[in-house]
Each structure stands twice: as structure tokens, then as C-alpha cells.
Design an enzyme around this catalytic site. Structure first.
Site, PDB file in Angstrom:
ATOM      1  CB  CYS A 106      -0.911   0.019   1.218  1.00 23.81           C
ATOM      2  SG  CYS A 106      -1.794   1.582   1.361  1.00 23.81           S
ATOM      3  CB  CYS A 109      -2.123   4.532   4.489  1.00 25.02           C
ATOM      4  SG  CYS A 109      -3.426   4.213   3.293  1.00 25.02           S
ATOM      5  CB  SER A 110      -0.986   0.311   6.618  1.00 24.38           C
ATOM      6  OG  SER A 110      -1.974   0.924   7.419  1.00 24.38           O
ATOM      7  CB  CYS A 111      -5.005  -0.280   1.986  1.00 25.80           C
ATOM      8  SG  CYS A 111      -5.506   1.452   2.111  1.00 25.80           S
TER       9      CYS A 111
END
Lengths: 204, 141
Positions: A106, A109-111
Site C-alpha cells: 500500500c 498508508c497500510s491498506c
């Protein structure tokens, strides 16, 4: 003793927001750093959430019709196994083959498809992985993950977002022809479903 | 170059040591057997880690947190809430209570901040679906 939580925390969404707000405030007050919380969270990051991805992969390896449904619509195929999306966002499972290796990042961000894979590892959220894996995937896999993808295999890097989350259907390891889904699932690592490693081999 | 040198992945021994230290702390806490202590939602782990981090920074004694957690669980047992059981909701209540008791944080300020967080859409910057690979490293044949 004071009772600070008079507010009813009705939904997971509310409580998630409250925890996020609390963390932001404690960081602003200099009581803790994001890194300190990350380091503590890292101890248990492999133990959060249902982590059902390994079962899905083992079934796909054993049941060609299920595999076809999974690759056509991962959200629907996971729902068959009682694995739901978060708020209904789409999931796509990417199949690794002899010619193509997929991996997931991602970039912003941190999807991450946590109902399937559990919580993302810290390195998945960290800037070095997010930036370098896009620029030089082959090198990062070899150097940071000790995973050498043969030159004859194309590497595709996929960017997960909150609308569309990817995960990888790793190649079935050699020597597993006789194994049932229960034993196969034990070979499916989280890293193999992010695409930074192979599924474990039955001999190791 | 190894993974720990480049900093992408932590090394397993460091995590094992950290885990033993945290578990020494946690084993004296009330309520919650192994099953209840499992993390089901990402926020639960975050709340867990924050309580340990705030304790490490010296904001309260571990005994205070322990008592606060017992108190929250006891209130639930006495039926004050009538809410379904959630170990980490008690954990969060206990954390907020010790922080408030030690003058670190006010409930009102946290309520306000929570409303602000909820007003921002989740992953606001990353809503668009990306349907093609973002990078390809071609095969060399």
C-alpha cells in the site's frame, strides 16, 4: 475513581476512532511515540484477526472450481467460507504462476485485507518497504526477504487501497500432491500471501 | 545485507525477548483467560500496546492499571453496563481512567478528539481502486 467512558461505544468504528484519538493525544503530549507503540504491537501482530487466508489458499489449491471462483471474485469466494470484507470493499486474489510473481504494497498508508490475513506486519506499514518495493522489487525481495525470484519470472507489484485490497495466491509447493487441505494450510505463510516469500515446503 | 540491517524486518530474537517482558507484566492482571486476551480487532492490540507504553513512560504504576481494570470488570459483573463482554473495552476504560486520575488526559478532550477522528473518512487519501500493477519487473529470458 473517575469514570471517563460515559460515552457509549456502540460500534467498532467508534471505538477504533477513540483509540486512534487517544494515541494521537498521548503522542502529542510526549508520553509515547508511534514507534514505541508499534514495537509493542509488533509482538502480537501475528495474532490479530481471523487469519483465514491460509484456509482459503489450501482450498484453492485442492479445488479447481473454487480456485476459479476465487480468482474471478475473491470477495464472493471468501464469503462462501464465511469470511466477510470490512465494509464491503473489494478484494482481488492474484495468482502466482511459473511466469508471474505478484506482490502487494500500500503505497500511501497500510491498506491490507485484514479479515483474510490478520493485522499487517509493521514493515508493511513502514516507508522503506512502501517506497523500495515499488522501485526495485526484485532486489528488495532478495535482499530483505531472502526470496530470490528467478529472472525468468515477471514480478508485478500491486497497490492496495481502501477500495480494493489485493492478496496473493501463492504457488502450491512441490511434493504436496498427497496432502489434504488441513496440512496444506499449515504451509501457507502470511508472507506468501503478501508476495514477499514462497509458501513453505513440506520438507522444511 | 541482512533484513535487520536494512530495517525492513525486525529480527525474531528481539521480538521474543520483548514478548517475555510484556508477558511478565500481563500475567498478573485480572480477568480474561487466554481466549479472552486474544486480539480480535486491530484497535484492541493498539489499546493493549498503549497501556504498556504509557506505563513504560512512568505515567502510572502498573498496580494502578491493574486495580482500574479490576474495577471496570467488577462494574460489568455487577450489571451496571448491561453491555456484552469485551475484555479490551474494559482495558480501554482502565487506561482512560488511570490517565485521567493522573491528570494526563481529560475525558472531555478525548471525546472531542474522537469526534474529530470520526469526521475524517477512513483512509481519506487512498480511496481510489488501482486496477493495474503499480510496477513491473519484467522477466529476463
Amino acid at each position: 475513581m473517575a469514570g471517563p467512558t460515559d460515552t457509549r461505544l456502540n460500534t467498532q468504528e467508534e471505538i477504533t476512532a477513540r483509540v486512534k484519538a487517544l494515541e494521537a493525544m498521548l503522542i502529542e503530549k510526549g508520553i509515547m511515540t508511534t514507534e514505541a507503540v508499534d514495537r509493542l504491537a509488533e509482538i502480537y501482530e501475528n495474532e490479530v484477526g481471523p487469519q483465514l487466508g491460509a484456509k482459503v489458499v489450501a482450498r484453492a489449491w485442492s479445488d479447481p472450481e473454487f480456485k476459479a471462483r476465487l480468482l474471478a471474485d475473491a470477495t464472493a469466494a471468501c464469503a462462501e467460507m464465511d469470511i466477510s470484507g470490512l465494509q464491503g470493499e473489494e478484494m482481488i486474489a492474484l495468482e502466482n504462476t511459473d511466469d508471474v510473481h505478484n506482490l502487494v504494497v500500500c503505497t500511501l498508508c497500510s491498506c491490507y485485507p485484514w479479515p483474510v490475513l490478520g493485522l499487517p506486519p509493521n514493515w508493511y506499514k513502514a516507508p522503506p518497504y512502501r517506497a523500495r518495493i515499488v522501485r526495485e522489487p526484485r532486489k528488495v525481495l532478495a535482499e530483505d526477504f531472502g526470496f530470490v525470484v528467478p529472472d525468468s519470472v515477471e514480478i508485478r507489484v500491486w497497490d492496495s487501497s481502501s477500495e480494493l485490497r489485493y492478496w496473493v495466491l501463492p504457488k502450491r509447493p512441490e511434493g504436496t500432491e498427497e496432502m489434504g487441505t488441513f496440512d496444506l494450510a499449515a504451509l501457507v505463510t502470511r508472507d506468501s500471501m503478501i508476495g514477499v516469500g514462497p509458501a513453505a515446503s513440506p520438507s522444511s | 545485507m541482512t533484513a535487520s540491517e536494512t530495517g525492513v524486518r525486525p529480527d525474531a530474537t528481539t521480538i521474543g525477548d520483548a514478548r517475555r517482558r510484556v508477558e511478565t507484566l500481563v500475567c498478573g492482571l485480572p480477568g480474561g483467560g487466554i481466549d479472552e486476551r486474544m486480539f480480535n480487532e486491530p484497535w484492541e492490540l493498539r489499546a493493549f500496546a498503549m497501556a504498556v507504553a504509557a506505563y513504560h513512560s512512568g505515567k502510572y504504576e502498573w498496580g494502578e492499571f491493574q486495580r482500574s481494570l479490576s474495577h471496570s470488570i467488577r462494574q460489568w459483573e455487577e450489571g451496571n453496563g448491561g453491555e456484552p463482554w469485551s475484555y479490551y473495552e474494559h482495558w480501554l476504560t482502565a487506561l482512560e481512567t488511570v490517565l485521567a486520575d493522573n491528570g494526563v488526559l481529560s475525558d472531555v478532550a478525548l471525546d472531542d478528539r474522537t469526534r474529530e477522528v470520526m469526521a475524517v473518512p477512513r483512509d481519506a487519501n487512498h480511496h481510489k481502486a488501482h486496477r493495474e500493477p503499480i510496477a513491473i519487473s519484467p522477466a529476463i529470458r
